[in-house]
Design an enzyme around this catalytic site. Structure first.
Site: not given
Length: 369
Positions: A164, A194, A220, A245, A272
């Protein structure tokens, strides 16, 4: 007796302060629902509705009121469940603007239909014949904390690591990537990052060009969603392959899914099910992506082991060699003990590790099968 549904809120407590570009997470509430027939008390289907704060479109103050209303309506309908009518029930009972509710109800109905044994998809994964490769997730934090996480993931046998980024100083984040690359080539360790939409239009190209120095697999969501022209340009020109995403959230129409992917042309999409509205919605994204030669992988959205179990079994229905984002089961102090285990960068199902719902301290959810 007609089928009944009830729900129970359950607060999950993180083992550590989990940093994202949207803030620090220390706890998360999910709503666990059960579907049962009083005449067959040993068959109970369980699902999880777990919207993510600041990200899910159904992260709303009236979420629990809507859940209660849907449960009441469900209980009035005298329903029977079959594989063919689950999509119909979802469409008639729950609006598309409540994706995590759809996911929870769909999971619970599939579980009930298959005997209430937490087996939604009776495939090679739950038969212990298939392991799912997963990435090791490194959360945002201090430079030292992120380096420590990287070293732990590599020590644990992960060969794909996802970091992240976008919360601490960008140069410090690049130093972490450089550290990994000094010790491991792209053939040894695959790196994903991400950004969760952290970059701006004025800085995104400079940052992507810098990130390209570290031989990344993908990034992402480099910019916030709903900037279609800029995102299409980035997908075409970025030196780092882009995975969408958050860009997918809130798109439910099949034709609109295709229009979005044809316009943006990303290298990958990240799916997701909790945020997209369940398994049928996720299947539509997969079908559309495959027709357009776009890669994909599935990730959890910080669900408990109830939701993670459902998503993992669904993921195992597909032949996808890319590492998936399903390593979140160890995030919580008080997760529900389950057969899901991680070993050497793979998620597997261990029948010697049974479900244990004792942590819920409530008779409203039962592990009886």
């Amino acid at each position: 007796m007609p089928l009944q549904v009830h729900y129970q809120p359950y607060k999950l407590n993180f083992r550590f302060a989990a940093g994202t570009s949207r803030g620090i997470l220390t706890e998360k509430t999910s709503w666990l629902i059960k579907i049962y027939d009083d005449d067959i008390p040993t068959v109970i289907g369980i699902g999880e509705c777990g919207p993510l704060s600041g990200l899910s479109i159904d992260d709303r103050p009236d979420f629990e009121d809507m859940l209660q209303s849907i449960c009441q309506e469900f209980n009035k309908l005298d329903l029977e469940i079959y594989s063919w009518n689950i999509p119909i029930i979802l469409e008639q009972l729950i609006g598309s603007q409540w994706p995590s509710l759809r996911f929870g109800f769909e999971s619970a109905m599939l579980d009930y239909l298959n005997g209430g044994k937490r087996v939604l998809f009776d495939n090679a994964f739950v038969k212990q014949q298939k392991r799912i490769p997963i990435n090791g997730l490194v959360w945002m934090g201090s430079h030292e904390a992120m380096l420590r996480q990287v070293e732990e993931k590599i020590s644990d046998g992960f060969t794909t690591i996802k970091l992240k980024i976008g919360a601490i100083d960008f140069e410090e984040e690049c130093e972490i990537l450089a550290y990994i690359r000094r010790h491991f080539s792209a053939q040894e360790i695959t790196l994903r990052v991400d950004a969760n939409g952290a970059f701006t239009a004025s800085t995104v190209y400079d940052k992507l060009n810098k990130l390209a120095e570290y031989d990344l697999h993908s990034i992402e969501q480099p910019i916030k969603p709903k900037q279609r022209e800029l995102m299409a340009e980035l997908c075409e020109k970025s030196p780092v392959p882009i995975a969408l995403d958050e860009e997918l959230i809130g798109t439910f129409d099949y034709a609109e899914k295709r229009r979005l992917l044809k316009q943006l042309k990303p290298k990958y999409i990240v799916l997701k099910p909790t945020l997209l509205g369940g398994f049928e919605q996720t299947r539509e994204w997969i079908e559309t992506a495959q027709r357009l030669d776009i890669g994909w992988w599935i990730t959890s959205a910080l669900e408990s082991n109830i939701g993670l179990n459902a998503i993992s079994q669904f993921t195992a229905e597909f032949d996808n060699a890319l590492p998936q984002g399903l390593g979140t089961g160890q995030l919580y102090h008080n997760n529900i003990p389950s057969p899901l285990l991680i070993d050497q960068g793979h998620l597997h199902y261990d029948l010697l590790q049974p479900w244990d719902f004792g942590v819920l301290n409530s008779s409203r959810i039962s592990s009886t099968a």
